[in-house]
Scaffold this motif. Structure first.
Motif, PDB file in Angstrom:
ATOM      1  N   ASP A 176      43.531  36.840  41.249  1.00 52.81           N
ATOM      2  CA  ASP A 176      44.085  37.399  42.491  1.00 52.81           C
ATOM      3  C   ASP A 176      44.348  36.288  43.505  1.00 52.81           C
ATOM      4  O   ASP A 176      45.426  36.193  44.099  1.00 52.81           O
ATOM      5  CB  ASP A 176      43.100  38.404  43.106  1.00 52.81           C
ATOM      6  CG  ASP A 176      43.030  39.710  42.336  1.00 52.81           C
ATOM      7  OD1 ASP A 176      43.909  39.957  41.498  1.00 52.81           O
ATOM      8  OD2 ASP A 176      42.079  40.475  42.576  1.00 52.81           O
ATOM      9  N   GLY A 177      43.329  35.446  43.693  1.00 55.17           N
ATOM     10  CA  GLY A 177      43.459  34.365  44.665  1.00 55.17           C
ATOM     11  C   GLY A 177      44.510  33.352  44.268  1.00 55.17           C
ATOM     12  O   GLY A 177      45.267  32.847  45.114  1.00 55.17           O
ATOM     13  N   PHE A 178      44.577  33.048  42.961  1.00 59.23           N
ATOM     14  CA  PHE A 178      45.569  32.078  42.481  1.00 59.23           C
ATOM     15  C   PHE A 178      46.984  32.603  42.695  1.00 59.23           C
ATOM     16  O   PHE A 178      47.880  31.863  43.127  1.00 59.23           O
ATOM     17  CB  PHE A 178      45.316  31.787  41.002  1.00 59.23           C
ATOM     18  CG  PHE A 178      46.314  30.845  40.386  1.00 59.23           C
ATOM     19  CD1 PHE A 178      46.245  29.484  40.650  1.00 59.23           C
ATOM     20  CD2 PHE A 178      47.326  31.320  39.564  1.00 59.23           C
ATOM     21  CE1 PHE A 178      47.167  28.606  40.085  1.00 59.23           C
ATOM     22  CE2 PHE A 178      48.242  30.454  39.002  1.00 59.23           C
ATOM     23  CZ  PHE A 178      48.159  29.089  39.265  1.00 59.23           C
ATOM     24  N   LEU A 179      47.183  33.868  42.402  1.00 62.02           N
ATOM     25  CA  LEU A 179      48.518  34.452  42.522  1.00 62.02           C
ATOM     26  C   LEU A 179      49.015  34.419  43.963  1.00 62.02           C
ATOM     27  O   LEU A 179      50.218  34.267  44.213  1.00 62.02           O
ATOM     28  CB  LEU A 179      48.495  35.890  41.993  1.00 62.02           C
ATOM     29  CG  LEU A 179      49.834  36.530  41.646  1.00 62.02           C
ATOM     30  CD1 LEU A 179      50.589  35.700  40.616  1.00 62.02           C
ATOM     31  CD2 LEU A 179      49.623  37.939  41.120  1.00 62.02           C
ATOM     32  N   GLN A 180      48.097  34.526  44.902  1.00 60.83           N
ATOM     33  CA  GLN A 180      48.491  34.474  46.313  1.00 60.83           C
ATOM     34  C   GLN A 180      49.081  33.120  46.695  1.00 60.83           C
ATOM     35  O   GLN A 180      49.871  33.015  47.640  1.00 60.83           O
ATOM     36  CB  GLN A 180      47.279  34.769  47.208  1.00 60.83           C
ATOM     37  CG  GLN A 180      46.718  36.175  47.059  1.00 60.83           C
ATOM     38  CD  GLN A 180      47.721  37.256  47.423  1.00 60.83           C
ATOM     39  OE1 GLN A 180      48.548  37.088  48.308  1.00 60.83           O
ATOM     40  NE2 GLN A 180      47.653  38.370  46.700  1.00 60.83           N
ATOM     41  N   GLN A 181      48.689  32.070  45.957  1.00 66.75           N
ATOM     42  CA  GLN A 181      49.162  30.715  46.269  1.00 66.75           C
ATOM     43  C   GLN A 181      50.445  30.350  45.533  1.00 66.75           C
ATOM     44  O   GLN A 181      51.029  29.304  45.801  1.00 66.75           O
ATOM     45  CB  GLN A 181      48.091  29.687  45.876  1.00 66.75           C
ATOM     46  CG  GLN A 181      46.729  29.906  46.492  1.00 66.75           C
ATOM     47  CD  GLN A 181      45.738  28.908  45.941  1.00 66.75           C
ATOM     48  OE1 GLN A 181      45.894  27.685  46.078  1.00 66.75           O
ATOM     49  NE2 GLN A 181      44.695  29.405  45.293  1.00 66.75           N
ATOM     50  N   LEU A 182      50.873  31.190  44.601  1.00 69.45           N
ATOM     51  CA  LEU A 182      51.971  30.820  43.712  1.00 69.45           C
ATOM     52  C   LEU A 182      53.307  30.885  44.449  1.00 69.45           C
ATOM     53  O   LEU A 182      53.658  31.929  45.012  1.00 69.45           O
ATOM     54  CB  LEU A 182      51.982  31.767  42.515  1.00 69.45           C
ATOM     55  CG  LEU A 182      52.579  31.227  41.217  1.00 69.45           C
ATOM     56  CD1 LEU A 182      51.751  30.063  40.705  1.00 69.45           C
ATOM     57  CD2 LEU A 182      52.641  32.330  40.166  1.00 69.45           C
ATOM     58  N   ILE A 223      55.671  37.590  37.164  1.00 70.80           N
ATOM     59  CA  ILE A 223      54.648  37.509  36.131  1.00 70.80           C
ATOM     60  C   ILE A 223      55.136  38.158  34.841  1.00 70.80           C
ATOM     61  O   ILE A 223      55.868  39.157  34.869  1.00 70.80           O
ATOM     62  CB  ILE A 223      53.342  38.188  36.605  1.00 70.80           C
ATOM     63  CG1 ILE A 223      52.239  38.057  35.553  1.00 70.80           C
ATOM     64  CG2 ILE A 223      53.566  39.645  36.968  1.00 70.80           C
ATOM     65  CD1 ILE A 223      50.886  38.518  36.031  1.00 70.80           C
ATOM     66  N   ILE A 224      54.762  37.554  33.730  1.00 70.21           N
ATOM     67  CA  ILE A 224      54.937  38.152  32.405  1.00 70.21           C
ATOM     68  C   ILE A 224      53.558  38.157  31.743  1.00 70.21           C
ATOM     69  O   ILE A 224      52.891  37.115  31.684  1.00 70.21           O
ATOM     70  CB  ILE A 224      55.928  37.369  31.528  1.00 70.21           C
ATOM     71  CG1 ILE A 224      57.334  37.398  32.131  1.00 70.21           C
ATOM     72  CG2 ILE A 224      55.940  37.917  30.101  1.00 70.21           C
ATOM     73  CD1 ILE A 224      58.040  38.735  32.031  1.00 70.21           C
TER      74      ILE A 224
END
Length: 369
Positions: A176-182, A223-224
């Motif tokens: 969750d946290g990583f995706l926020q930075q992408l 995302i895939i």
């Protein structure tokens, strides 16, 4: 005769010179070895798939349905997504290659971890892009370091969860946290080939949530999510995998799928195996129990290994892994040395049936003393 190789792009010639496509010579050893090297289902294919295949054999003179529409619908219904959010391919590895060809090119890069699924590297080499492999932290993905490695030329981040070959897990909150930075120009490919095993471990160990990947899809993130029929379903030889993502992304990759790439038998078997919950439960139950038994026995023999969340163990030997694997083969057991993964002193051991695992432990014991 002219040198035709002058007409082949340099990134392809590098593969030719490296011998990437040459058949691998199988090492000699016991005639009927226990195969614990490729993370296959030790109980074989789904019985429902076998029955479906037997009924379909008489029609193999007919071409398969070009788009595998029925299988797309079955998978969409199973995961409660729309058919246009699903892309079925000849194994998840095929889809990894398609994503690479679509998004990478000169000056562009993909990011992943060191000691992760080797196909990420192979798929990148088939393009003119570059793969950045970030050092691990505690035999797992270092998401903070991966985030720092992303730049304006990054197009893909590959994350295997659980990771192959170390068996490590990223909890849902971490992703969750990583995706926020992408950044918006990066596609996150989450490879959940071993997700069924991870979910069972989570249930038994009462840990935090494993995955919210399909929620990310419903949120229309970049995302895939990769899934496969090669593991719990036992259909590795038929080569069926699929991706789930926002329809706008799936539509970009679908044209790269080779026509008739998924055989009629593969489509029929996968549709039957998808809902074979009894076969899946047998595989994940055996795996969870045998993982604990194997870990305990290897620890007693003096080995140290990280906790696994998949259907294999990662073992650092502190010696040449290829030579060690040859000695195991002489004792009737095949494991995977990990030199190509950048871990020349480690092996990966698939978790088999109790009988297969006992044979492996006897072989390990003989080499330890």
């Amino acid at each position: 005769m002219s040198d035709f190789s002058r007409l082949v792009p340099n990134h392809i010639l590098r593969l030719v010179r490296a011998g990437e496509s040459r058949p691998l010579k199988q090492p000699s050893g016991a005639s009927n070895p226990v195969l614990l090297n490729l993370n296959e289902n030790p109980f074989g294919p789904s019985p429902l798939a076998i029955r479906a295949l037997q009924c379909a054999l008489a029609d193999v003179n007919r071409y398969p349905e070009i788009q595998a529409l029925d299988l797309h619908q079955e998978i969409a219904s199973f995961h409660n997504v729309k058919p246009e959010q699903v892309l079925v391919t000849a194994g998840a590895t095929d889809l990894i290659g398609m994503v690479g060809r679509a998004l990478l090119g000169p000056g562009l890069n993909a990011v992943t971890s060191e000691r992760s699924f080797i196909v990420y590297r192979l798929a990148t080499r088939l393009t003119e892009g570059k793969l950045i492999e970030v050092p691990m932290r505690n035999d797992g993905y270092d998401l903070e370091a991966i985030a720092k490695s992303i730049d304006r030329n990054t197009r893909i981040v590959f994350i295997a969860n659980p990771n192959n070959p170390t068996g490590s897990l990223l909890a849902a909150a971490e992703l969750d946290g990583f995706l926020q930075q992408l950044p918006d120009h990066v596609l996150l490919v989450i490879d959940e080939a071993y997700g069924d095993f991870a979910s069972e471990f989570i249930r038994r160990r009462r840990c935090a949530a494993y995955s919210r990947s399909l929620e990310y899809v419903s949120q229309d993130r970049n995302i895939i999510v990769l899934k496969t029929f090669s593991k719990t379903h036992g259909l590795a030889g038929l080569r069926v995998g699929y991706g789930i993502g926002p329809a706008r992304l799936v539509a970009l990759f679908a044209p790269l799928r080779t026509i008739f790439s998924l055989s009629s038998l593969a489509q029929i078997a996968a549709a039957a195996a998808l809902r074979d919950s009894e076969h899946i439960q047998r595989a994940v139950k055996n795996n969870a129990e045998e993982a604990e038994a194997l870990t305990g026995a290897l620890t007693e023999l003096g080995w140290r290994l990280p906790q696994t969340w998949a259907n294999f163990l990662y073992l650092e030997l502190g010696q040449d892994a290829a030579a060690f694997a040859d000695r195991l083969r002489e004792r009737g057991v095949v494991v995977q040395p990990l030199g190509l993964w950048g871990a020349p002193t480690a092996i990966r051991i698939s978790i088999g049936t109790p009988e297969q695992n006992q044979q492996f432990l006897r072989a390990m014991s003989s080499l330890r003393h």
